[in-house]
Design an enzyme around this catalytic site. Structure first.
Site, PDB file in Angstrom:
ATOM      1  N   GLY A  33      46.834  25.465  44.235  1.00  0.00           N
ATOM      2  CA  GLY A  33      47.124  24.573  45.358  1.00  0.00           C
ATOM      3  C   GLY A  33      47.558  25.326  46.595  1.00  0.00           C
ATOM      4  N   ALA A  34      48.200  24.611  47.546  1.00  0.00           N
ATOM      5  CA  ALA A  34      48.495  25.161  48.877  1.00  0.00           C
ATOM      6  C   ALA A  34      47.196  25.741  49.446  1.00  0.00           C
ATOM      7  CB  ALA A  34      49.613  26.205  48.826  1.00  0.00           C
ATOM      8  N   HIS A  39      40.237  29.287  49.440  1.00  0.00           N
ATOM      9  CA  HIS A  39      39.919  28.401  48.314  1.00  0.00           C
ATOM     10  C   HIS A  39      38.664  27.575  48.629  1.00  0.00           C
ATOM     11  CE1 HIS A  39      44.479  28.680  47.968  1.00  0.00           C
ATOM     12  NE2 HIS A  39      44.100  29.088  46.766  1.00  0.00           N
ATOM     13  N   GLU A 150      37.672  37.457  45.084  1.00  0.00           N
ATOM     14  CA  GLU A 150      37.883  38.914  45.006  1.00  0.00           C
ATOM     15  C   GLU A 150      39.244  39.291  45.568  1.00  0.00           C
ATOM     16  OE1 GLU A 150      34.638  40.848  46.960  1.00  0.00           O
ATOM     17  OE2 GLU A 150      33.256  40.472  45.299  1.00  0.00           O
ATOM     18  N   ASP A 152      41.974  38.434  44.490  1.00  0.00           N
ATOM     19  CA  ASP A 152      42.719  38.814  43.283  1.00  0.00           C
ATOM     20  C   ASP A 152      41.744  39.572  42.385  1.00  0.00           C
ATOM     21  OD1 ASP A 152      45.342  37.171  43.679  1.00  0.00           O
ATOM     22  OD2 ASP A 152      43.705  35.832  44.199  1.00  0.00           O
ATOM     23  N   GLN A 155      42.394  40.180  38.693  1.00  0.00           N
ATOM     24  CA  GLN A 155      42.287  38.901  37.973  1.00  0.00           C
ATOM     25  C   GLN A 155      40.824  38.580  37.662  1.00  0.00           C
ATOM     26  OE1 GLN A 155      44.686  35.262  38.919  1.00  0.00           O
ATOM     27  NE2 GLN A 155      42.852  34.683  40.037  1.00  0.00           N
TER      28      GLN A 155
HETATM   29  P1  AMP Z   1      45.491  30.877  43.899  1.00  0.00           P
HETATM   30  O1  AMP Z   1      45.619  29.453  44.315  1.00  0.00           O
HETATM   31  O2  AMP Z   1      46.194  31.832  44.792  1.00  0.00           O
HETATM   32  O3  AMP Z   1      45.739  31.089  42.429  1.00  0.00           O
HETATM   33  O4  AMP Z   1      43.946  31.227  44.083  1.00  0.00           O
HETATM   34  C1  AMP Z   1      42.947  30.427  43.521  1.00  0.00           C
HETATM   35  C2  AMP Z   1      41.630  31.124  43.702  1.00  0.00           C
HETATM   36  O5  AMP Z   1      41.378  31.326  45.091  1.00  0.00           O
HETATM   37  C3  AMP Z   1      41.604  32.505  43.041  1.00  0.00           C
HETATM   38  O6  AMP Z   1      40.332  32.715  42.455  1.00  0.00           O
HETATM   39  C4  AMP Z   1      41.846  33.423  44.209  1.00  0.00           C
HETATM   40  O7  AMP Z   1      41.324  34.711  44.017  1.00  0.00           O
HETATM   41  C5  AMP Z   1      41.091  32.697  45.312  1.00  0.00           C
HETATM   42  N1  AMP Z   1      41.564  33.123  46.637  1.00  0.00           N
HETATM   43  C6  AMP Z   1      42.845  33.190  47.072  1.00  0.00           C
HETATM   44  N2  AMP Z   1      42.891  33.684  48.334  1.00  0.00           N
HETATM   45  C7  AMP Z   1      41.605  33.935  48.690  1.00  0.00           C
HETATM   46  C8  AMP Z   1      40.988  34.462  49.871  1.00  0.00           C
HETATM   47  N3  AMP Z   1      41.696  34.843  50.936  1.00  0.00           N
HETATM   48  N4  AMP Z   1      39.640  34.599  49.883  1.00  0.00           N
HETATM   49  C9  AMP Z   1      38.898  34.224  48.796  1.00  0.00           C
HETATM   50  N5  AMP Z   1      39.424  33.712  47.674  1.00  0.00           N
HETATM   51  C10 AMP Z   1      40.748  33.571  47.612  1.00  0.00           C
END
Ligand code: AMP
Length: 280
Positions: A33-34, A39, A150, A152, A155
């Protein structure tokens, strides 16, 4: 297609069954979220690769250490649902913790060596938490393809590893990192930065880029990394790591061989930022 919100495992199963009955190819985009443009870029990629995008919003307690930011992690559900609806997501799963980890839950998925280094070294147990929740989300949604950023990078590598090791029939696709104009990778955690820290933050990507250029220009890896760490410290960061790694296995790389991945984690005040770039 209107957005359906599933708050429980049963509602999710019902939504998935409808998509499957309609013969839809499903793309999964898991998030905490957020939501920001990073995303949403994964949702767009999902739409290009499948007929229906299923997103999940779950701040997974098992991937936060005892002194980490689980309690203060930003939660903006209404805004998130609006963004997912606008982006054309078909189904979103937003469970309470007890829906994924009910009373008596005990199993953990551990990716082993690939999760023990870099982030795993500084955040013990982090990748067990990630691997466990992602495995559960994949098994509950059985998508054809799942998309991870990418941003993360470790991950993404860990998830490729567990899907291969556990014979989960899904294609894992990586999406490029979306950045602010000044180079800062979009992240839900950027909201923690003070105005002054926000000004400094792009120095992380700048240091990665400069270190990458030095390595491709022939500067020995060790020297280039030391210079990168020094540049980050000078900018005001406390560096956890800056490392050059093999692009798939993430094994250490003493001598540069393309393609490689340069990964960093560093603190600005009480905020920990991570970023990475390809070096070719
Ligand atoms: P999170 O909500 O931070 O767990 O991220 C959810 C997904 O969004 C994960 O696959 C992250 O790698 C991806 N993500 C987060 N930030 C970015 C970004 N700046 N660019 C591309 N993908 C992202």
């Amino acid at each position: 297609m209107q957005l359906t919100v599933a708050r429980t495992m049963d509602e999710l199963a019902g939504g998935i069954a409808e998509l499957v009955a309609a013969g839809k190819r499903i793309a999964l985009v898991p998030t905490m979220g957020a939501l920001h443009e990073g995303h949403i870029s994964l949702v767009r990629q999902g739409k290009a690769l499948a007929d229906a995008v299923v997103a999940t919003i779950f701040v997974n307690p098992r991937q936060f250490g005892p002194n980490e930011d689980f309690a203060k992690y930003p939660r903006t559900l209404e805004d998130d649902l609006r963004k997912l609806d606008e982006a054309g997501v078909a189904l979103v799963y937003t469970p309470e913790t007890g829906d994924l980890y009910p009373e008596g839950y005990s199993t953990s998925v551990s990716p082993g060596a690939i999760g023990a280094e870099l982030e795993g070294k500084f955040r013990p147990g982090f990748f067990d938490g990630v691997a466990t929740v992602v495995t559960k989300l994949l098994l509950r949604t059985l998508p054809h393809v799942a998309i991870f950023g990418e941003k993360d990078y470790q991950q993404l590598c860990v998830i490729r590893r567990i899907v291969s090791d556990l014979d989960i029939a899904v294609e894992i696709v990586g999406g490029p990192t979306i950045r602010e104009k000044d180079g800062l990778a979009l992240s839900s955690r950027n909201s923690y930065l003070s105005a002054q820290e926000r000004k400094t933050a792009p120095a992380l990507h700048a240091a990665l880029a400069a270190t990458g250029r030095a390595i491709t220009a022939g500067v020995p890896v060790k020297t280039a990394l030391e210079q990168g760490v020094a540049a980050l410290a000078k900018a005001g960061f406390r560096v956890d790591y800056l490392e050059l790694r093999e692009t798939d296995t993430l094994e250490p790389m003493q001598e540069f061989e393309a393609p490689a991945r340069l990964l960093a984690a560093a603190w600005l005040g009480s905020t920990r930022l991570i970023d990475n770039i390809e070096v070719e």
